[in-house]
Design an enzyme around this catalytic site. Structure first.
Site: not given
Ligand code: UD1
Length: 382
Positions: A208
């Site tokens: 990820h």
């Molecule tokens: C985040 C953390 C990362 C951690 C990871 C674990 C930051 C900068 N990054 O990254 O350190 O290792 O979580 O999972 O805080 N999304 C969904 N459903 C959800 C959550 C997210 O669909 O429940 C999608 C969102 O639309 C978004 C993407 O996943 O586009 C990224 O989510 P985000 O929380 O911004 O960062 P992660 O890549 O999950």
């Protein structure tokens, strides 16, 4: 007079770190009231609520419902919403964990209101400032008041950055506390039978990191690698929402349509640990999984050029491989397929009792509450 401690949980890897702290603070009620605030950074059922259930966490007292967004937007929304909560609750201490956007946003909101901040998992450094998590770690540690540290490298990094030794506490790893909580509970998970997997016959994959999944060519290259591995071992790939979204957009998911690749939705904690515990090896770009694999003594190939958790390499089962050099990755995989496995030992204080240590320090040293601690600590151990 009761004192209030607020712990922040925002994204999936936070929940396993907060749960043991919540449990360890329970015996100190009512002298200490522990409140969990969920920022809503992760919001899908299987990225969030399922973890609360499995880890025995109560519903968060406050849910900020912030959701996804660009870094600035997401961090700013959390900062604004958490400030409101702090003004209302007036806590005596805020605990932030890990390195996600929720961590820095809430640390910043608290410290500007002169509320002491304790950072759990402080001091870790990858020395790669292109990782958003590295910025979150550096910035959080620059403003936090107390550091709870998982490994000696963290202590050294903080001392080098000018931290006062008195405020650094090497306590072990609360994520590993949760792992020990999970281990007796994974026996009854039928996930291996459901997926028709024999122990050690498969590889668990997670991807990820923006540097691996936000570039179409890089993601395609990694998916081709998974295809190649799937000719030798079954690949079990619970795909992160971020990775799925990108792969769908770039039409890459078809690379994974193979009988020996199980493309799954994100798994619950117990199912995930059940799978890792019996995997032949793990291929990941996660932070926490390097630690879990080390304790489970399962070889871990980390698809990154740096790690902020060097103890997993020095003592554990982890190796780093440059994900942009496919032949190097394949060489590492081939060695594992040939049975050349790295064994390791469990890092100091990764014994399932880190949260107890944190609770005791919070109550006695930070809040300076006098109470018959011996009795309460025994209670925690039961
Ligand atoms: C985040 C953390 C990362 C951690 C990871 C674990 C930051 C900068 N990054 O990254 O350190 O290792 O979580 O999972 O805080 N999304 C969904 N459903 C959800 C959550 C997210 O669909 O429940 C999608 C969102 O639309 C978004 C993407 O996943 O586009 C990224 O989510 P985000 O929380 O911004 O960062 P992660 O890549 O999950």
């Amino acid at each position: 007079m009761s004192r209030t401690v607020v712990s922040v949980a925002g994204a999936r890897p936070n929940f396993m770190k907060v749960a043991p702290i919540h449990r360890a603070l329970q015996p100190y009620e009512p002298a200490v009231r522990h409140i969990i605030v969920h920022t809503g950074q992760h919001y899908d059922y299987n990225m969030s609520e399922l973890f609360f259930r499995e880890l025995g966490l109560p519903q968060p007292a406050v849910h900020l419902g912030v959701g996804s967004g660009r870094h600035g937007e997401q961090t700013a929304k959390i900062l604004m919403a958490f400030e409101e909560v702090l003004l209302e609750l007036q806590p005596d201490l805020v605990i932030v964990v890990g390195d996600v956007n929720s961590t820095i946003a809430c640390a910043l909101a608290a410290t500007k209101l002169h509320i002491p901040v304790a950072h759990v998992e402080a001091g870790l450094r990858s020395f790669d400032r292109r990782m958003p998590e590295e910025i979150n770690r550096i910035a959080t540690d620059a403003i936090a008041d107390y550091a709870f540290v998982t490994e000696q490298s963290g202590v050294q990094n903080l001392l080098r950055e000018g931290w006062d030794e008195q405020r650094i506490f090497f306590v072990g790893n609360t994520m590993i506390d949760s792992l020990y909580f999970a281990l007796p509970r994974i026996q009854e998970r039928p996930i291996l039978q459901t997926l028709q997997l024999a122990p050690q016959s498969y590889v668990v994959v997670t991807l990820h990191r923006p540097s691996n999944v936000d570039d179409p060519e890089q993601l395609e290259q990694l998916f081709r690698l998974l295809q190649r591995i799937s000719e030798h071992r079954t690949v079990v790939f619970p795909i992160h929402p971020r990775t799925r979204k990108n792969a769908e957009q770039w039409g890459l998911l078809s690379f994974l349509h193979r009988e020996t690749i199980h493309l799954l939705e994100p798994l619950g904690y117990f199912d995930f640990i059940a799978l890792v515990a019996r995997a032949d090896f793990v291929l990941t770009d996660s932070g926490g999984i390097q630690e879990e694999a080390t304790v489970l003594q399962v070889p871990c190939v980390t698809l990154r050029t740096t790690t902020e958790r060097p103890v997993t390499i020095d003592l554990g089962t982890n190796i780093l491989v440059n994900p942009h050099a496919p032949e190097q990755v394949w060489a590492a995989v081939e060695a594992l397929l040939a049975g050349k496995r790295k064994t390791g030992s469990i890092p100091p204080l990764w014994d399932g009792k880190a949260a107890e240590r944190i609770a005791r320090i919070v109550v006695e040293d930070i809040l300076q509450i006098q109470q018959p601690v011996q009795q309460t600590v025994e209670h925690v151990r039961e």
